[in-house]
Design an enzyme around this catalytic site. Structure first.
Site, PDB file in Angstrom:
ATOM      1  N   GLY A  37       0.807  -1.217   0.000  1.00 21.52           N
ATOM      2  CA  GLY A  37       0.000   0.000   0.000  1.00 21.52           C
ATOM      3  C   GLY A  37       0.835   1.259   0.000  1.00 21.52           C
ATOM      4  O   GLY A  37       0.342   2.344  -0.276  1.00 21.52           O
ATOM      5  N   GLY A  38       2.136   1.117   0.331  1.00 22.13           N
ATOM      6  CA  GLY A  38       3.050   2.254   0.262  1.00 22.13           C
ATOM      7  C   GLY A  38       2.679   3.389   1.203  1.00 22.13           C
ATOM      8  O   GLY A  38       1.946   3.208   2.183  1.00 22.13           O
ATOM      9  N   CYS A  40       0.772   6.025   0.669  1.00 27.36           N
ATOM     10  CA  CYS A  40      -0.633   6.453   0.620  1.00 27.36           C
ATOM     11  C   CYS A  40      -1.487   5.729   1.650  1.00 27.36           C
ATOM     12  O   CYS A  40      -2.173   6.353   2.453  1.00 27.36           O
ATOM     13  CB  CYS A  40      -1.209   6.231  -0.772  1.00 27.36           C
ATOM     14  SG  CYS A  40      -2.938   6.720  -0.896  1.00 27.36           S
ATOM     15  N   ILE A 182      -0.439  18.755   2.435  1.00 31.40           N
ATOM     16  CA  ILE A 182       0.048  18.112   3.661  1.00 31.40           C
ATOM     17  C   ILE A 182       0.103  19.125   4.800  1.00 31.40           C
ATOM     18  O   ILE A 182      -0.368  18.865   5.912  1.00 31.40           O
ATOM     19  CB  ILE A 182       1.439  17.463   3.437  1.00 31.40           C
ATOM     20  CG1 ILE A 182       1.325  16.282   2.478  1.00 31.40           C
ATOM     21  CG2 ILE A 182       2.045  16.999   4.759  1.00 31.40           C
ATOM     22  CD1 ILE A 182       2.662  15.704   2.034  1.00 31.40           C
ATOM     23  N   ALA A 316      -1.860  10.136  -5.686  1.00 31.37           N
ATOM     24  CA  ALA A 316      -2.146   8.698  -5.713  1.00 31.37           C
ATOM     25  C   ALA A 316      -2.948   8.310  -6.950  1.00 31.37           C
ATOM     26  O   ALA A 316      -2.638   7.322  -7.628  1.00 31.37           O
ATOM     27  CB  ALA A 316      -2.912   8.304  -4.448  1.00 31.37           C
ATOM     28  N   HIS A 441     -32.015  18.995  -5.419  1.00 33.62           N
ATOM     29  CA  HIS A 441     -32.139  20.005  -4.361  1.00 33.62           C
ATOM     30  C   HIS A 441     -32.753  19.363  -3.122  1.00 33.62           C
ATOM     31  O   HIS A 441     -33.681  18.578  -3.243  1.00 33.62           O
ATOM     32  CB  HIS A 441     -33.043  21.144  -4.851  1.00 33.62           C
ATOM     33  CG  HIS A 441     -33.338  22.166  -3.788  1.00 33.62           C
ATOM     34  ND1 HIS A 441     -32.442  23.152  -3.443  1.00 33.62           N
ATOM     35  CD2 HIS A 441     -34.419  22.337  -2.986  1.00 33.62           C
ATOM     36  CE1 HIS A 441     -32.970  23.897  -2.480  1.00 33.62           C
ATOM     37  NE2 HIS A 441     -34.174  23.415  -2.178  1.00 33.62           N
TER      38      HIS A 441
END
Length: 462
Positions: A37-38, A40, A182, A316, A441
């Site tokens: 998943g790194g 991110c 960030i 990402a 609406h």
């Protein structure tokens, strides 16, 4: 071991690339040295959204009386907030493990290094190195927090985004250097939790990549929430010899000393391209980015690169799209290059920011004659009922042909609204088509239609 495709890195670029490759019939492996998943999933997009949700709920409790509710006692448990965020991240990472198994992708744990001849060495935690071969190797090693020479990160008093997500104790005060996504997201989170936050931004406006009207509204909203903001300012040096941090800040009026428990450096990212074998393979690099063509082929056949390591927006969803485009091209499919002018950008502070296309300034610089419309959420029934009237939708059209040049939103939930503009621009929709598409609406989304109506002199509710 021989594969059709090996992906180096398992972030939203890498793991999506691997899944699409497997779907297309390629024997696929993915190499990861840390967590699937790194950044991110583990240290970026996902855990920060969990933190920001806790901040939002805490804000609701603080303003319960405004909704006719009486809450007699409440407090935050900072450790539990951090723990929840980590739990969400861990759950998502386990979800990627499931997807790897489901798609029959081999996960190779260890540190990968590219070799000539379409090979990759992977060194496991025990020091053992194994060589793998592939017809195609996709580099998706991502990026990390960038360190400035005058802001060295010690991980204790001067921190990057990773430490900001896992602090054991809530700081009483914090300096945030940089006001991109960030920076403002962490500034909002810590301010909501009760930390005294000061943002230092080098540029004239915070969130400097956004339309100027958005930046000004964000500054107003954050100041109203209690965040101190210093623009046209830069941290020249820091002193961590005492209990906290002393930062010497250069401003238009001279130098000022700021003191805080912690300084968060949010000045951008640095690509992870060192020590991965690029030089050995002869892969061309320029200005910290791997050079690729429109389909992510490097100058060396069989080696590709996607995501933060290549030119383009370091996001990402961009990395995922690039990975899919890359492997579909390898598979011989007819694919169009990605339109980098139609990539949405989102910031998840309060209020949220979402934008796509040209800013007003960029459109004018390109020589367009413009029709500009704006609809404030103060005039939105849904926003007023929800107690979130801050912000607006701004739309920019080419007066001559009606092309939708840009859409810029700031307000509650706008990150879920921007896709309408992205799809409409992809389909070359004109302003009149948006105007005549009936919007529900009461919703926040009807502000898009109202902003377009304003651009064409047909607005009803202003």
């Amino acid at each position: 071991m021989k594969y059709d495709i090996i992906v180096l890195g398992s972030g939203p670029g890498g793991y999506v690339t691997a899944i699409r490759a497997s779907q297309l019939g390629f024997k696929t492996a993915i190499v990861e040295k840390e967590n699937l998943g790194g950044v991110c999933l583990n240290w970026g997009c996902i855990p920060t959204k969990a933190l920001l949700k806790s901040a939002q709920v805490f804000d609701y409790l603080k303003h319960a009386a405004e909704y006719g509710l009486s809450v007699t006692a409440f407090d935050k448990d900072f450790g539990a907030v951090i723990s929840r965020s980590r739990g969400v991240a861990d759950g998502m990472s386990k979800g990627i493990q499931f997807l790897m198994k489901k798609n029959k992708i081999d996960v190779i744990e260890g540190t990968g290094k590219l070799k000539p001849g379409k090979k990759i060495d992977v060194t496991a935690a025990d020091g053992k190195t194994t060589t793998y071969e592939a017809d195609h190797i996709v580099i998706a090693t991502g990026a990390r927090s960038r360190e400035l020479p005058n802001l060295p990160q010690d991980g204790v008093r001067v921190i990057g985004y990773r430490q900001a997500m896992t602090l054991e104790k809530q700081p009483k005060s914090m300096i945030v250097v940089g006001s991109g996504a960030i920076g403002v997201e962490f500034a909002h989170f810590y301010n909501s939790m009760g930390t005294d936050v000061t943002i230092v931004e080098f540029m004239p406006n915070i969130v400097p990549v956004e339309d100027e009207d958005i930046s000004k509204q964000m500054e107003r909203s954050m100041k109203k929430a209690g965040v101190k903001i210093m623009t046209n300012s830069s941290v020249e040096k820091i002193d961590t010899s005492g209990n906290g941090v002393k930062a010497t800040v250069k401003t238009a009026k001279g130098e000022e000393i700021l003191e805080a428990d912690i300084l968060l450096s949010a000045v951008g990212i640095k690509t992870n391209i060192e020590n991965i074998g690029l030089e050995e393979c002869g892969i061309a690099v320029d200005k910290d980015k791997i050079m690729v063509n429109a389909f992510y082929q490097t100058n060396i056949p069989g080696y590709y690169a996607i995501g933060d390591v290549v030119p383009g927006q370091a996001l990402a969803h961009v990395a995922s799209a690039e990975g899919i485009t890359c492997v579909e091209k390898i598979a011989g499919m007819h694919v169009d290059p990605i339109d980098y002018g139609n990539i949405p950008g989102c910031t998840y502070a309060t209020p949220e920011i979402a934008s796509v296309g040209l800013t007003e300034k960029q459109a004018k610089e390109k020589g367009y004659e413009l029709k500009i419309g704006k609809f404030p959420f103060t005039a939105s029934g849904k926003a007023k009922a929800a107690g979130t009237p801050d912000g607006f939708v701004k739309v920019i059209f080419d007066a001559k042909y009606g092309e939708w040049l840009g859409c810029h939103m700031i307000g509650a939930g706008v990150t879920d609204m921007i896709a309408e503009a992205v799809v409409a621009r992809k389909l070359e929709t004109t302003g009149h088509e948006i105007l005549k598409a009936v919007h529900p609406h009461p919703t926040m989304s009807e502000a898009v239609m109202e902003a377009v109506a304003d651009a064409y002199g047909e607005v009803i509710h202003l």
